[in-house]
Design an enzyme around this catalytic site. Sequence first.
Site, PDB file in Angstrom:
ATOM      1  N   ASP A  71       0.857  -1.191   0.000  1.00 40.92           N
ATOM      2  CA  ASP A  71       0.000   0.000   0.000  1.00 40.92           C
ATOM      3  C   ASP A  71       0.895   1.244   0.000  1.00 40.92           C
ATOM      4  OD1 ASP A  71      -3.000   1.015   0.743  1.00 40.92           O
ATOM      5  OD2 ASP A  71      -1.503   2.259   1.731  1.00 40.92           O
ATOM      6  N   ASN A  79      -3.223  12.868  -4.425  1.00 38.03           N
ATOM      7  CA  ASN A  79      -4.414  13.202  -5.215  1.00 38.03           C
ATOM      8  C   ASN A  79      -5.035  14.516  -4.771  1.00 38.03           C
ATOM      9  OD1 ASN A  79      -4.496  11.119  -7.079  1.00 38.03           O
ATOM     10  ND2 ASN A  79      -5.715   9.778  -5.783  1.00 38.03           N
ATOM     11  N   HIS A  84      -5.481  14.085  -9.711  1.00 42.01           N
ATOM     12  CA  HIS A  84      -5.499  12.667 -10.064  1.00 42.01           C
ATOM     13  C   HIS A  84      -4.508  12.318 -11.174  1.00 42.01           C
ATOM     14  CE1 HIS A  84      -8.814  11.404  -7.493  1.00 42.01           C
ATOM     15  NE2 HIS A  84      -9.357  12.578  -7.739  1.00 42.01           N
ATOM     16  N   ASP A  88      -1.957   9.329 -10.946  1.00 43.96           N
ATOM     17  CA  ASP A  88      -1.822   8.263 -11.945  1.00 43.96           C
ATOM     18  C   ASP A  88      -0.358   8.041 -12.321  1.00 43.96           C
ATOM     19  OD1 ASP A  88      -4.534   7.884 -11.961  1.00 43.96           O
ATOM     20  OD2 ASP A  88      -4.877   8.887 -13.884  1.00 43.96           O
ATOM     21  N   GLU A 114      -4.450   2.483  -4.532  1.00 45.23           N
ATOM     22  CA  GLU A 114      -2.992   2.475  -4.399  1.00 45.23           C
ATOM     23  C   GLU A 114      -2.474   1.168  -3.816  1.00 45.23           C
ATOM     24  OE1 GLU A 114      -4.551   4.371  -0.553  1.00 45.23           O
ATOM     25  OE2 GLU A 114      -5.169   4.069  -2.628  1.00 45.23           O
TER      26      GLU A 114
END
Length: 201
Positions: A71, A79, A84, A88, A114
């Site tokens: 994680d 974000n 975003h 990405d 994630e």
Amino acid sequence: GLGILISLLSACSLSAFSAISQMSYMVSLVEQASVDTLTNCYSRNSGEEILDVQFRIASRQKTQLSVIFLDIDDFKHINDRYGHEAGDKVLKSAAHYIQKSLRDSDISIRWGGEEFVMLLPHSDADGATRAVRRLRAAGLGKRPDGTALTASIGIAELSTSGVTHWADLVELADAQMYLAKTNGKNDYSVYVPATLTTKSA
């Protein structure tokens, strides 16, 4: 007669070519559905099917199988602060380094958001730990502010887990990831029967 024969052969060839093209297209669609387009890892749905098959094989043949649950630390902050699109890019970078740290026979799955799951057939906890150490040494890339991207990681292996379903093995690795995260993040933890041990690089 020769003209008719040539026409029939041409029609058969065209039909065969059309069938092959349709089959190739179908295979392409299946592959696209199986892979997460952003990270090029397997999607969760296809990953669960692979986990199920590999778990059954390892259980039946009494071979090693390890799961790594990763994680990315503080991803929501990326974000929220940078958008975003930046998030990405971070995910693509992390996936690249994850796949680079694995063997050809290992499998990387984008579990959600994630989170990533790595499946290592014929590998015990020590082998999985070496893969994690390679990954931590190489890094996961950079955050938008230029600092190193880090992750909390959990490891569990089939032979010491005592579980009878693949989902329980993933849950054990997830619990170890959470332990690493609550202990300060940027670390990894390995499941040991009756004892939870955190190992730091």
